[in-house]
Scaffold this active site. Structure first.
Site, mmCIF file in Angstrom:
data_model
loop_
_atom_site.group_PDB
_atom_site.id
_atom_site.type_symbol
_atom_site.label_atom_id
_atom_site.label_comp_id
_atom_site.label_asym_id
_atom_site.label_seq_id
_atom_site.Cartn_x
_atom_site.Cartn_y
_atom_site.Cartn_z
ATOM 1 N N SER A 127 -0.676 14.852 -34.887
ATOM 2 C CA SER A 127 0.667 14.433 -35.284
ATOM 3 C C SER A 127 0.601 13.363 -36.365
ATOM 4 C CB SER A 127 1.387 13.867 -34.044
ATOM 5 O OG SER A 127 2.551 13.179 -34.421
ATOM 6 N N TYR A 152 1.135 7.806 -26.375
ATOM 7 C CA TYR A 152 1.143 9.214 -26.836
ATOM 8 C C TYR A 152 0.413 9.302 -28.179
ATOM 9 C CZ TYR A 152 2.579 13.157 -29.565
ATOM 10 O OH TYR A 152 2.550 14.240 -30.413
ATOM 11 N N LYS A 156 -3.474 11.059 -29.514
ATOM 12 C CA LYS A 156 -3.728 11.947 -30.664
ATOM 13 C C LYS A 156 -4.851 11.364 -31.522
ATOM 14 C CE LYS A 156 -0.757 15.112 -29.702
ATOM 15 N NZ LYS A 156 -1.237 16.436 -29.252
HETATM 16 C C1 WQD Z 1 13.737 11.530 -36.077
HETATM 17 C C2 WQD Z 1 14.740 10.547 -36.661
HETATM 18 C C3 WQD Z 1 15.275 8.708 -35.214
HETATM 19 C C4 WQD Z 1 17.341 11.032 -32.160
HETATM 20 C C5 WQD Z 1 8.800 12.237 -32.798
HETATM 21 C C6 WQD Z 1 7.450 11.841 -32.310
HETATM 22 C C7 WQD Z 1 6.407 12.566 -33.111
HETATM 23 C C8 WQD Z 1 6.666 14.040 -33.044
HETATM 24 C C9 WQD Z 1 8.062 14.366 -33.533
HETATM 25 C C10 WQD Z 1 5.346 14.987 -31.280
HETATM 26 C C11 WQD Z 1 14.365 9.092 -36.362
HETATM 27 C C12 WQD Z 1 16.503 9.575 -35.493
HETATM 28 C C13 WQD Z 1 16.628 10.671 -33.289
HETATM 29 C C14 WQD Z 1 18.691 10.618 -32.014
HETATM 30 C C15 WQD Z 1 18.564 9.519 -34.150
HETATM 31 N N1 WQD Z 1 6.509 14.505 -31.710
HETATM 32 N N2 WQD Z 1 17.243 9.929 -34.262
HETATM 33 N N3 WQD Z 1 19.253 9.871 -33.030
HETATM 34 O O1 WQD Z 1 10.565 9.965 -33.785
HETATM 35 O O2 WQD Z 1 10.191 11.021 -36.080
HETATM 36 O O3 WQD Z 1 8.928 11.857 -34.135
HETATM 37 O O4 WQD Z 1 8.974 13.628 -32.702
HETATM 38 O O5 WQD Z 1 4.346 15.156 -31.911
HETATM 39 O O6 WQD Z 1 5.142 12.265 -32.554
HETATM 40 O O7 WQD Z 1 7.306 10.453 -32.524
HETATM 41 O O8 WQD Z 1 11.340 12.341 -34.305
HETATM 42 O O9 WQD Z 1 13.427 13.543 -33.855
HETATM 43 O O10 WQD Z 1 12.817 11.577 -32.357
HETATM 44 O O11 WQD Z 1 13.570 11.177 -34.698
HETATM 45 O O12 WQD Z 1 19.103 8.827 -35.049
HETATM 46 O O13 WQD Z 1 19.403 10.905 -31.012
HETATM 47 O O14 WQD Z 1 16.005 10.761 -36.066
HETATM 48 O O15 WQD Z 1 15.633 7.339 -35.239
HETATM 49 O O16 WQD Z 1 14.717 8.314 -37.482
HETATM 50 P P1 WQD Z 1 10.278 11.173 -34.605
HETATM 51 P P2 WQD Z 1 12.818 12.199 -33.720
#
Ligand code: WQD
Length: 345
Positions: A127, A152, A156
């Site tokens: 990741s 987590y 990785k």
């Molecule tokens: C994306 C953006 C949030 C939810 C995670 C893991 C990463 C990978 C992918 C496994 C951010 C914003 C989110 C919400 C929001 N997983 N957001 N409201 O955090 O980039 O990555 O998932 O491998 O390891 O860390 O993805 O989709 O959670 O967030 O504003 O209800 O959307 O702040 O900026 P992230 P995400």
């Protein structure tokens, strides 16, 4: 018929799409999944798409003996794509030992068998989280690995190191770590897709569940970041593009066309989008109005992360083909399908 491939976590989101892509390329697939974060409906979905039901072993990779029995039962397997892992960032902070045990012991037990074979090919689901907040954007594979922001993410990083060290002493064991950016979307047939259990942590499933009425309103976690509209930037890649990259990477190892027996590739589109841009793209491409409000920042979020994809483009001859609108449309089609299924039950 090509060699038989083990896909661990093959009933998961990216795993199931990769199983379909493997079958479509003529590979026979055996899935190991403990159904902790999936269901047998996904096996039915895969079969509906390809008309081929993969062999399925319902087992837990933390069971060392079960892993040994598996490789005795399938002595001819020398290609493995390893997805099986716990992946909820927040949960890993609350329960680190669950993550270190599950994500690392299962990896080690598999490697102990593969590294003893005449030759073996191993693809590891990693990741972009290993980069933390990168100093330079877009992010290249040689960007410094920062101290993980969660257990987590640490599993990785450690997982990659375990694999690399194994490759150093077992030249016949070849491996590639694939660092995903943000996987989204679903198979165009809407027979398989992302099935978050409980409240979705990730942006896109929360958007589709809000649009379909399961969630009241989307909270945008902060709009005071130093970006064009104040919201965080990510590289959202269609799961279909991601699945294809796994098959291409595995083939490269099976065909022995890589002089290195360990390598790492970023898998993204190379384009960054803000949260507000994702919301706008969803509304435009689906015609659905989305209810959202700005909320506080989320602990641990990086400001911006998007991939430099030159290495995967040139070495793997792979490039993401779908754009954000298409990915969000497929996610919406899938959400409506899941809703219909749930309404029936
Ligand atoms: C994306 C953006 C949030 C939810 C995670 C893991 C990463 C990978 C992918 C496994 C951010 C914003 C989110 C919400 C929001 N997983 N957001 N409201 O955090 O980039 O990555 O998932 O491998 O390891 O860390 O993805 O989709 O959670 O967030 O504003 O209800 O959307 O702040 O900026 P992230 P995400």
């Amino acid at each position: 018929m090509k060699s038989k491939i083990l896909v661990t976590g093959g009933l998961g989101f990216i795993g199931s799409h990769t199983v379909v892509a493997l079958q479509e390329q003529g590979y026979e697939v055996v899935i190991i999944d403990n159904l902790s974060n999936s269901s047998l409906d996904v096996l039915a979905g895969i079969t509906k798409i390809t008309q081929i039901t993969p062999e399925f072993e319902n087992m837990d990779l933390r069971d060392k003996e079960a892993v040994a029995n598996f490789f005795e039962k399938y002595p001819d397997i020398n290609g493995v794509i390893h997805f099986a892992a716990s992946k909820a960032v927040g949960e890993s902070v609350e329960n680190p030992l669950l993550y270190y045990e599950n994500n690392l012991s299962s990896l080690i037990y598999i490697l102990q068998h593969l590294s003893q074979k005449e030759q073996a090919s191993f693809i590891f689901s990693s990741s972009c989280t290993v980069y933390g907040q990168a100093d330079t954007l877009p992010i290249k594979e040689d960007a410094p690995i920062k101290k993980a922001m969660s257990p987590y993410g640490n599993t990785k990083q450690i997982g990659e190191e375990i694999i690399e060290d194994t490759c150093k002493v077992h030249p016949a064991f070849k491996a590639i770590s694939l660092r995903y950016f943000n996987p989204i979307g679903a198979h165009p047939s809407a027979e398989i897709g992302e099935l978050p259990i409980g409240t979705p942590q990730n942006l896109v499933p929360f958007i589709t569940q809000t649009a379909i009425g399961i969630r009241e309103q989307l909270s945008v976690f902060g709009n005071d970041y130093p970006t064009k509209d104040g919201t965080c930037i990510r590289d959202y890649i269609h799961v279909m593009d991601l699945a294809k990259a796994h098959v291409v990477a595995l083939k490269r190892l099976l065909d022995n066309s890589s002089e290195k027996n360990y390598d790492v590739f970023n898998l993204g589109t190379g384009k960054g989008n803000t949260v507000l841009e994702v919301i706008q793209s969803f509304q435009k491409s689906t015609g659905e109005e989305l209810s959202y409000k700005v909320a506080d920042r989320r602990e641990g979020d990086v400001i911006a992360a998007y991939a430099d994809t030159n290495k995967a483009n040139s070495v793997l001859n792979w490039k993401a083909a779908y754009n954000l609108d298409e990915a969000l449309k497929s996610a919406w089609k899938w959400e409506k399908k899941v809703m219909k299924i749930e309404k029936k039950h």
